[in-house]
Design a protein around this motif. Structure first.
Motif, short mmCIF file in Angstrom:
data_model
loop_
_atom_site.label_atom_id
_atom_site.label_comp_id
_atom_site.label_asym_id
_atom_site.label_seq_id
_atom_site.Cartn_x
_atom_site.Cartn_y
_atom_site.Cartn_z
N VAL A 1 0.84 -1.21 0.00
CA VAL A 1 0.00 0.00 0.00
C VAL A 1 0.87 1.25 0.00
O VAL A 1 0.57 2.23 -0.70
CB VAL A 1 -0.95 -0.01 1.21
N LYS A 2 1.96 1.23 0.77
CA LYS A 2 2.85 2.40 0.77
C LYS A 2 3.47 2.60 -0.61
O LYS A 2 3.57 3.74 -1.09
CB LYS A 2 3.94 2.23 1.82
N ALA A 3 3.88 1.52 -1.26
CA ALA A 3 4.46 1.62 -2.61
C ALA A 3 3.45 2.21 -3.59
O ALA A 3 3.80 3.04 -4.44
CB ALA A 3 4.94 0.26 -3.08
N ILE A 4 2.20 1.79 -3.47
CA ILE A 4 1.16 2.34 -4.36
C ILE A 4 0.98 3.84 -4.12
O ILE A 4 0.88 4.63 -5.07
CB ILE A 4 -0.17 1.60 -4.13
N GLY A 5 0.96 4.25 -2.85
CA GLY A 5 0.84 5.67 -2.54
C GLY A 5 2.01 6.48 -3.07
O GLY A 5 1.82 7.57 -3.64
N ILE A 6 3.23 5.96 -2.91
CA ILE A 6 4.42 6.67 -3.39
C ILE A 6 4.39 6.77 -4.91
O ILE A 6 4.70 7.83 -5.48
CB ILE A 6 5.69 5.94 -2.92
N TYR A 7 4.04 5.68 -5.57
CA TYR A 7 3.99 5.69 -7.03
C TYR A 7 2.98 6.71 -7.53
O TYR A 7 3.25 7.47 -8.48
CB TYR A 7 3.63 4.29 -7.54
N THR A 8 1.82 6.75 -6.89
CA THR A 8 0.76 7.70 -7.31
C THR A 8 1.24 9.14 -7.16
O THR A 8 1.08 9.97 -8.08
CB THR A 8 -0.51 7.48 -6.48
N VAL A 9 1.83 9.46 -6.01
CA VAL A 9 2.32 10.83 -5.78
C VAL A 9 3.42 11.18 -6.78
O VAL A 9 3.45 12.29 -7.33
CB VAL A 9 2.85 10.97 -4.33
N ALA A 10 4.32 10.23 -7.03
CA ALA A 10 5.41 10.49 -7.97
C ALA A 10 4.89 10.77 -9.38
O ALA A 10 5.37 11.69 -10.06
CB ALA A 10 6.38 9.30 -7.99
N ARG A 11 3.93 9.99 -9.82
CA ARG A 11 3.38 10.20 -11.17
C ARG A 11 2.64 11.53 -11.27
O ARG A 11 2.76 12.24 -12.27
CB ARG A 11 2.44 9.05 -11.53
N LEU A 12 1.88 11.86 -10.21
CA LEU A 12 1.18 13.14 -10.22
C LEU A 12 2.15 14.32 -10.19
O LEU A 12 1.84 15.41 -10.69
CB LEU A 12 0.23 13.23 -9.01
N ALA A 13 3.35 14.09 -9.63
CA ALA A 13 4.36 15.15 -9.56
C ALA A 13 5.18 15.25 -10.84
O ALA A 13 6.08 16.08 -10.93
CB ALA A 13 5.29 14.91 -8.37
N GLY A 14 4.90 14.38 -11.82
CA GLY A 14 5.56 14.50 -13.12
C GLY A 14 6.65 13.49 -13.39
O GLY A 14 7.29 13.54 -14.45
N SER A 15 6.91 12.55 -12.47
CA SER A 15 7.94 11.53 -12.72
C SER A 15 7.43 10.51 -13.72
O SER A 15 6.23 10.22 -13.78
CB SER A 15 8.32 10.83 -11.41
N ASP A 16 8.36 9.96 -14.51
CA ASP A 16 7.94 8.91 -15.44
C ASP A 16 7.79 7.58 -14.70
O ASP A 16 8.08 7.49 -13.50
CB ASP A 16 8.94 8.78 -16.60
N HIS A 17 7.34 6.57 -15.42
CA HIS A 17 7.06 5.27 -14.78
C HIS A 17 8.30 4.68 -14.11
O HIS A 17 8.23 4.18 -12.98
CB HIS A 17 6.51 4.29 -15.82
N ALA A 18 9.44 4.74 -14.79
CA ALA A 18 10.66 4.12 -14.26
C ALA A 18 11.08 4.78 -12.95
O ALA A 18 11.40 4.10 -11.97
CB ALA A 18 11.78 4.21 -15.28
N ALA A 19 11.07 6.12 -12.93
CA ALA A 19 11.48 6.83 -11.72
C ALA A 19 10.50 6.60 -10.58
O ALA A 19 10.90 6.42 -9.42
CB ALA A 19 11.60 8.33 -12.01
#
Length: 604
Positions: A311-329
């Motif tokens: 769940v934490k990984a999902i939250g981090i991934y969501t925030v990162a994508r919304l902040a403009g990071s690409d999938h790999a990052a």
């Protein structure tokens, strides 16, 4: 065998032996040093061979490793650099902490925990491990990358978050009838913390540099080391006394000294202590894993580790994508930050002290955090492997198809980037293929049209126009890949001239035997030019320097010829017989008389 109250030479030897044996073994297996330390700690701790029975006391001492780690990071973070990260610290960092906190609180509540207990357990897990993350960034050489700097910014926000979280623990305990003392008002805790920050900033701005200047002028080398330790530990202790973390105090002291004249000396003085104590921290974390709790509550522990990390990984991934990071990052950050950290021990200890946690919940939550820290290196290995094997996104990139350049470049790294300039200067028509999509996109910003294509595949070579090219230039980074491309081209495109970048002498010999038209070691000529320039800078005449370079080049050619005929050992024997004095290979000195002593040489 012993506890840390009776910590003696025998225990020191055991700790050193555990690290010396486990870390190289785990690194050799590709599992990283962190997992090695944790496994070694578990083996020698109270639930292993019982060389130590009081892991908690050792953990408090070993936390100084994290403190010193943050100090060294602070030395690399000049105030101007830190100011540039302010949006990532208070924007990206706060968004990640709040999002993951809400999600993990929901997980705890669904598991049957009371809301306050679920929230404290969740927020403790949200505070990722600075020690684990920074160690893995260092091992991967990523600390100074853009993604590494974002990671540092998030960790700084998490360090700051411990202050309001500790205050909220006291409030939640009061609302739930726990604790015997009146909780300190939140505004008072925040005010004390701000005053403490201001005091450290003032001392760093007006006292530290003069203090180190005074000590340096006294010429006492060991006192300078003692002063460095005093600043680090004193700042950490003061910050802890005002409610902030010790790590935050050490980091702030490092930032304040980052523009000092003594910055590099301080880093050199602290580094040995940092490395040893950080290893000791991981060892003590491994010792702290209560196997009795894990076995007795294994369903709750295993379920908690899996649920919280996912769940934490999902939250981090969501925030990162919304902040403009690409999938790999985003995926990389999710794997790196998915664990709990050392600040959870502080928060859970406070919750236990005020009665918000009972001993069972505290033991289970602590075991969940420790297991998540131990799993992080494995998660990172899996993430990298999945990332490597995943289909490459070619959005905006053309694949190699029906190319017809007079020259075909395979690979567009730093070597090929220079080589293409010469051909472009004469208008030679080129086709370029590369597998690194980031490189392709970056080159596109400078006007290069590069196609995606793997030169080790025959169908890609045909699509790239290898059958029509007059020359094929192999400029890939990996010698094995270059050898395979050469084999394909010699078999399928014999009319094309083959020019290949070689990695070292051994690779050059393989390429010559394979029949390429031309090969050159990537650093050979530039190193010769470098040496020639050094000679002229030392006062040797230009002609003497050129003679020395030509002599080295001739001897290298002779050695290559000898190795092709008689093998490496025979070439070494014959070449040593021609040398005026024995020299370590691959260096061959200039012939006698060609270079004179600088004192007698004619100067330019």
């Amino acid at each position: 065998m012993a506890d840390t109250a009776g910590f003696g030479l025998g225990e020191v030897v055991v700790l050193l032996a555990a690290g010396v044996v486990a870390v190289p073994l785990f690194r050799r297996l590709g599992l990283g040093s962190v997992l090695g330390y944790l496994a070694a700690g578990l083996a020698i701790g109270p639930f292993g061979l019982r060389f130590f029975t009081d892991a908690e006391s050792l953990l408090h001492t070993a936390e100084l490793g994290v403190v010193m780690f943050l100090f060294i990071i602070g030395l690399e973070m000049r105030p101007s650099k830190l100011w540039k990260l302010r949006r990532q610290i208070f924007g990206l960092g706060a968004a990640q902490v709040l999002t993951c906190g809400v999600l993990l609180t929901g997980v705890g509540w669904l598991a049957g925990l009371p809301p306050a207990v679920a929230a404290v357990g969740a927020m403790g897990f949200v505070l990722s491990s600075t020690a684990v993350i920074m160690q893995m960034l260092d091992e991967g050489g990523e600390r100074n990358s853009d993604e590494g700097q974002r990671g540092v910014a998030i960790l700084l926000l998490e360090d700051l978050a411990i202050v309001p979280l500790l205050a909220l623990v006291a409030l939640w305990a009061a609302f739930n009838g726990g604790g015997s003392a009146e909780p300190v008002p939140v505004w008072q805790s925040i005010g004390i913390a701000i005053a403490g920050l201001a005091a450290v900033i003032a001392a760093g701005r007006w006292l530290l540099d003069p203090l180190f200047g005074l000590i340096a002028r006294a010429g006492a080398r060991e006192v300078l080391t003692a002063a460095a330790l005093f600043v680090v530990l004193g700042s950490a202790l003061f910050m802890q006394s005002v409610g902030l973390s010790m790590a935050m105090g050490a980091f702030l002291a490092g930032v304040l000294l980052s523009e000092s004249n003594y910055r590099h000396q301080l880093e050199a003085d602290i580094e040995p202590f940092r490395g040893i104590l950080l290893g000791l921290f991981f060892l003590s974390v491994g010792m702290s894993l209560n196997l009795a709790t894990v076995l007795g509550e294994w369903r709750m522990v295993v379920g908690g580790v899996v649920a919280f990390m996912v769940v934490k990984a999902i939250g981090i991934y969501t925030v990162a994508r919304l902040a403009g990071s690409d999938h790999a990052a985003a995926a990389h950050r999710s794997a790196l930050f998915a664990q709990g950290g050392e600040f959870a021990f502080v928060l859970y200890g406070a919750a236990l002290a005020v009665g918000l946690f009972d001993p069972r919940i505290s033991a289970v939550m602590t075991a969940i955090v420790i297991l998540s820290m131990a799993l992080t290196p494995i998660v990172m290995i899996v993430q990298r492997r999945v990332q490597r094997d995943a289909p490459v996104s070619l959005d905006g990139i053309d694949e190699a198809k029906d190319l017809s350049g007079r020259v075909l470049f395979i690979g567009f790294g730093r070597f090929a980037q220079v080589a293409t300039q010469v051909l472009l200067a004469r208008g030679v028509e080129m086709s370029l293929i590369e597998t690194d999509v980031d490189m392709i996109r970056a080159a596109g910003n400078f006007g290069f049209k590069i196609y995606y294509g793997d030169g080790t595949r025959l169908d890609v070579l045909h699509a790239s126009g290898a059958g029509r090219a007059e020359a094929i230039l192999v400029c890939v980074d990996k010698p094995e890949a270059a050898d395979h491309i050469v084999e394909l081209c010699r078999s399928e495109f014999p009319l094309a001239k083959l020019y290949v970048r070689a990695f070292d002498r051994g690779h050059s010999l393989r390429l010559i035997k394979a029949g390429v038209d031309y090969q050159i070691r990537e650093t050979f000529e530039s190193a010769l030019e470098f040496g020639r320039t050094v000679l002229t800078g030392l006062g040797y005449a230009d002609e003497q320097a050129k003679d020395a370079v030509e002599d080295v080049r001739e001897r290298d050619e002779q050695r290559v010829e000898l190795e092709l005929v008689g093998g490496v050992s025979e070439a070494r024997r014959l070449m040593r017989g021609n040398l005026p004095t024995p020299q370590p290979e691959p260096f061959f000195p200039a012939k006698p008389g060609k270079v004179r002593d600088p004192a007698t040489a004619s100067r330019p």
